[in-house]
Write an enzyme that holds these catalytic residues in place. Structure first.
Site, PDB file in Angstrom:
ATOM      1  CD  GLU A  17      87.935  56.023 124.587  1.00 56.70           C
ATOM      2  OE1 GLU A  17      88.464  56.374 123.519  1.00 56.70           O
ATOM      3  OE2 GLU A  17      87.145  55.067 124.683  1.00 56.70           O
ATOM      4  CE1 TYR A  49      75.233  60.398 125.665  1.00 63.76           C
ATOM      5  CE2 TYR A  49      74.804  58.936 123.820  1.00 63.76           C
ATOM      6  CZ  TYR A  49      74.372  59.891 124.722  1.00 63.76           C
ATOM      7  OH  TYR A  49      73.076  60.337 124.667  1.00 63.76           O
ATOM      8  CG  HIS A  77      83.491  58.913 123.103  1.00 63.74           C
ATOM      9  ND1 HIS A  77      84.009  57.642 123.120  1.00 63.74           N
ATOM     10  CD2 HIS A  77      84.558  59.754 123.289  1.00 63.74           C
ATOM     11  CE1 HIS A  77      85.322  57.703 123.291  1.00 63.74           C
ATOM     12  NE2 HIS A  77      85.675  58.976 123.402  1.00 63.74           N
ATOM     13  NE  ARG A 107      76.448  50.688 114.500  1.00 66.82           N
ATOM     14  CZ  ARG A 107      76.625  49.422 114.166  1.00 66.82           C
ATOM     15  NH1 ARG A 107      76.330  49.014 112.934  1.00 66.82           N
ATOM     16  NH2 ARG A 107      77.130  48.552 115.023  1.00 66.82           N
ATOM     17  CG  HIS A 149      82.386  47.474 112.401  1.00 63.08           C
ATOM     18  ND1 HIS A 149      81.186  46.794 112.363  1.00 63.08           N
ATOM     19  CD2 HIS A 149      82.395  48.175 113.562  1.00 63.08           C
ATOM     20  CE1 HIS A 149      80.491  47.104 113.464  1.00 63.08           C
ATOM     21  NE2 HIS A 149      81.204  47.939 114.191  1.00 63.08           N
TER      22      HIS A 149
HETATM   23  P1  FAD Z   1      79.846  52.993 111.593  1.00 61.22           P
HETATM   24  O1  FAD Z   1      80.886  53.846 111.002  1.00 61.22           O
HETATM   25  O2  FAD Z   1      78.435  53.386 111.368  1.00 61.22           O
HETATM   26  O3  FAD Z   1      80.075  51.511 111.051  1.00 61.22           O
HETATM   27  C1  FAD Z   1      79.303  50.418 111.529  1.00 61.22           C
HETATM   28  C2  FAD Z   1      79.184  49.350 110.453  1.00 61.22           C
HETATM   29  O4  FAD Z   1      78.393  49.858 109.368  1.00 61.22           O
HETATM   30  C3  FAD Z   1      80.518  48.937 109.829  1.00 61.22           C
HETATM   31  O5  FAD Z   1      80.443  47.557 109.583  1.00 61.22           O
HETATM   32  C4  FAD Z   1      80.570  49.717 108.521  1.00 61.22           C
HETATM   33  O6  FAD Z   1      81.345  49.057 107.516  1.00 61.22           O
HETATM   34  C5  FAD Z   1      79.099  49.751 108.138  1.00 61.22           C
HETATM   35  N1  FAD Z   1      78.744  50.926 107.341  1.00 61.22           N
HETATM   36  C6  FAD Z   1      79.113  52.204 107.565  1.00 61.22           C
HETATM   37  N2  FAD Z   1      78.572  53.018 106.645  1.00 61.22           N
HETATM   38  C7  FAD Z   1      77.818  52.236 105.817  1.00 61.22           C
HETATM   39  C8  FAD Z   1      76.998  52.479 104.676  1.00 61.22           C
HETATM   40  N3  FAD Z   1      76.844  53.706 104.188  1.00 61.22           N
HETATM   41  N4  FAD Z   1      76.369  51.418 104.088  1.00 61.22           N
HETATM   42  C9  FAD Z   1      76.516  50.156 104.565  1.00 61.22           C
HETATM   43  N5  FAD Z   1      77.293  49.871 105.655  1.00 61.22           N
HETATM   44  C10 FAD Z   1      77.928  50.892 106.264  1.00 61.22           C
HETATM   45  N6  FAD Z   1      80.617  52.733 121.605  1.00 61.22           N
HETATM   46  C11 FAD Z   1      79.784  53.299 122.508  1.00 61.22           C
HETATM   47  O7  FAD Z   1      78.662  52.814 122.688  1.00 61.22           O
HETATM   48  N7  FAD Z   1      80.145  54.415 123.227  1.00 61.22           N
HETATM   49  C12 FAD Z   1      81.354  55.016 123.061  1.00 61.22           C
HETATM   50  O8  FAD Z   1      81.647  56.012 123.698  1.00 61.22           O
HETATM   51  C13 FAD Z   1      82.266  54.446 122.109  1.00 61.22           C
HETATM   52  N8  FAD Z   1      83.466  54.989 121.888  1.00 61.22           N
HETATM   53  C14 FAD Z   1      84.305  54.468 120.932  1.00 61.22           C
HETATM   54  C15 FAD Z   1      85.532  55.091 120.677  1.00 61.22           C
HETATM   55  C16 FAD Z   1      86.397  54.582 119.717  1.00 61.22           C
HETATM   56  C17 FAD Z   1      87.692  55.283 119.431  1.00 61.22           C
HETATM   57  C18 FAD Z   1      86.033  53.394 119.000  1.00 61.22           C
HETATM   58  C19 FAD Z   1      86.953  52.814 117.964  1.00 61.22           C
HETATM   59  C20 FAD Z   1      84.818  52.765 119.243  1.00 61.22           C
HETATM   60  C21 FAD Z   1      83.938  53.303 120.202  1.00 61.22           C
HETATM   61  N9  FAD Z   1      82.696  52.722 120.467  1.00 61.22           N
HETATM   62  C22 FAD Z   1      81.841  53.281 121.392  1.00 61.22           C
HETATM   63  C23 FAD Z   1      82.301  51.489 119.778  1.00 61.22           C
HETATM   64  C24 FAD Z   1      81.510  51.769 118.463  1.00 61.22           C
HETATM   65  O9  FAD Z   1      80.277  52.365 118.765  1.00 61.22           O
HETATM   66  C25 FAD Z   1      81.322  50.426 117.758  1.00 61.22           C
HETATM   67  O10 FAD Z   1      82.546  49.992 117.249  1.00 61.22           O
HETATM   68  C26 FAD Z   1      80.222  50.353 116.713  1.00 61.22           C
HETATM   69  O11 FAD Z   1      79.941  48.965 116.452  1.00 61.22           O
HETATM   70  C27 FAD Z   1      80.544  50.991 115.389  1.00 61.22           C
HETATM   71  O12 FAD Z   1      80.624  52.336 115.495  1.00 61.22           O
HETATM   72  P2  FAD Z   1      81.134  53.224 114.238  1.00 61.22           P
HETATM   73  O13 FAD Z   1      80.956  54.618 114.671  1.00 61.22           O
HETATM   74  O14 FAD Z   1      82.462  52.786 113.780  1.00 61.22           O
HETATM   75  O15 FAD Z   1      80.006  52.803 113.144  1.00 61.22           O
END
Ligand code: FAD
Length: 293
Positions: A17, A49, A77, A107, A149
């Site tokens: 990455e 991203y 991403h 997200r 998270h």
């Molecule tokens: P989600 O899956 O939406 O989760 C976020 C929070 O919401 C969690 O606490 C979860 O428990 C909660 N949640 C989820 N679904 C629900 C629901 N239905 N109801 C209530 N609560 C819910 N960030 C960037 O800006 N750019 C990148 O390129 C980037 N790349 C990444 C790559 C990897 C491999 C990882 C692990 C992280 C990366 N991140 C990146 C960071 C990521 O954007 C953050 O960790 C962010 O805070 C959460 O993203 P997520 O997609 O896991 O969110």
């Protein structure tokens, strides 16, 4: 082979990455480091991203640049926190034109300044997964957090949300962690619920204690005291710190492959030497890893 989940079905993978550099010097360095890392035959490369769409053009630019240069799949991403559906659909159209087949659907982090309003059609990464699923061209990856998270007050509901997201995806990549038990517990939880989506562990080689502590605080990751002590002791010597990063990453990767991880995803932090040495050392383990299917 351009679809990551199909590649995962064939055997253990290695992936790298990168984040998009802001200036010309960073670009040159990244070009050189990617060229070096291609020697280790990665199965795919991923490009981050900006959460607020800040690096949108840079991400598209790097995806185009690397896609024309290498035959390995390039996975952008994509964060949804500040996008409308129409913006996301336009981005997906661009990626289709470039030939992208895999997307990491996220997200994104909320802005640290809570007074900044976010305009978005999406609340969670799972909403983005639903939108991207309408475009059958893409294999969908999601992020998972084996230590929970950081925004979640309740581990059980976080695990429920994470597992529902993983079940809807084609593969997942974990946030970095330093104890294999976190990965084992997380994947066991999924397994017990009948979720067989491959989960790639994300390995972040730590050479700098300050940035490790900053990043792990943000991500809610526990850093083993032993690693902190080792890095403190080696403080003035970059070579010693690199050696620690390589040794701890190799040890962790080998353990993970041993317990059935379907591959290793390295957060390169845009470096070449350390991820290269790790790849070289784990190459036999990648190829002799137990079948994960
Ligand atoms: P989600 O899956 O939406 O989760 C976020 C929070 O919401 C969690 O606490 C979860 O428990 C909660 N949640 C989820 N679904 C629900 C629901 N239905 N109801 C209530 N609560 C819910 N960030 C960037 O800006 N750019 C990148 O390129 C980037 N790349 C990444 C790559 C990897 C491999 C990882 C692990 C992280 C990366 N991140 C990146 C960071 C990521 O954007 C953050 O960790 C962010 O805070 C959460 O993203 P997520 O997609 O896991 O969110």
């Amino acid at each position: 082979m351009t679809i990551i989940s199909e590649r995962l079905n064939q055997g253990t993978t290695l992936s790298f990455e990168f984040f998009t550099p802001k200036d010309a010097a960073g670009q040159d360095r990244l070009d050189q480091n990617i060229e070096h890392l291609m020697n280790f035959s990665p199965d795919f490369l991923s490009i981050t991203y900006g959460a607020a769409g800040t690096s949108r053009a840079r991400t598209i630019g790097w995806v185009e640049r690397l896609s024309t240069r290498y035959s390995v799949p390039i996975m952008p991403h994509l964060t949804c926190i500040s996008h409308t559906k129409s913006e996301i659909n336009s981005l997906l159209d661009i990626y289709k034109l470039v030939g992208v087949k895999n997307l990491l659907c996220l997200r994104g982090d909320k802005p640290s300044d809570s007074s900044l309003a976010i305009t978005s059609d999406f609340t969670y990464a799972s909403d983005l997964v639903t939108t991207v699923r309408h475009h059958s061209e893409f294999d969908i990856g999601v992020a998972v957090h084996t230590e929970g998270h950081p925004e979640s007050a309740n581990t059980e509901t976080d695990l429920l949300h994470q597992s529902a997201k993983v079940a809807a995806a084609d593969f997942a990549i974990t946030q970095f962690f330093y104890e294999s038990e976190h990965y084992e517990k997380f994947t066991e939880y999924l397994y017990k619920r009948g979720i067989r989506t491959p989960v790639l562990p994300g390995i972040m080689p730590a050479t700098n204690l300050d940035s490790l502590q900053r990043m792990s605080n943000l991500a809610g990751i526990k850093v083993p005291p032993k690693l902190i002590k080792q890095l403190q002791k080696a403080d003035s010597s970059l070579k010693d710190r690199q050696k620690i990063a390589i040794e701890t990453s190799v040890e962790l990767s080998e353990k993970l492959l041993d317990v059935g991880a379907p591959g290793i995803h390295i957060y390169t932090l845009n470096s070449g030497i350390v991820p290269g040495k790790i790849s070289q050392a784990i190459e036999p383990a990648i190829h002799s890893a137990p079948d994960h299917n």
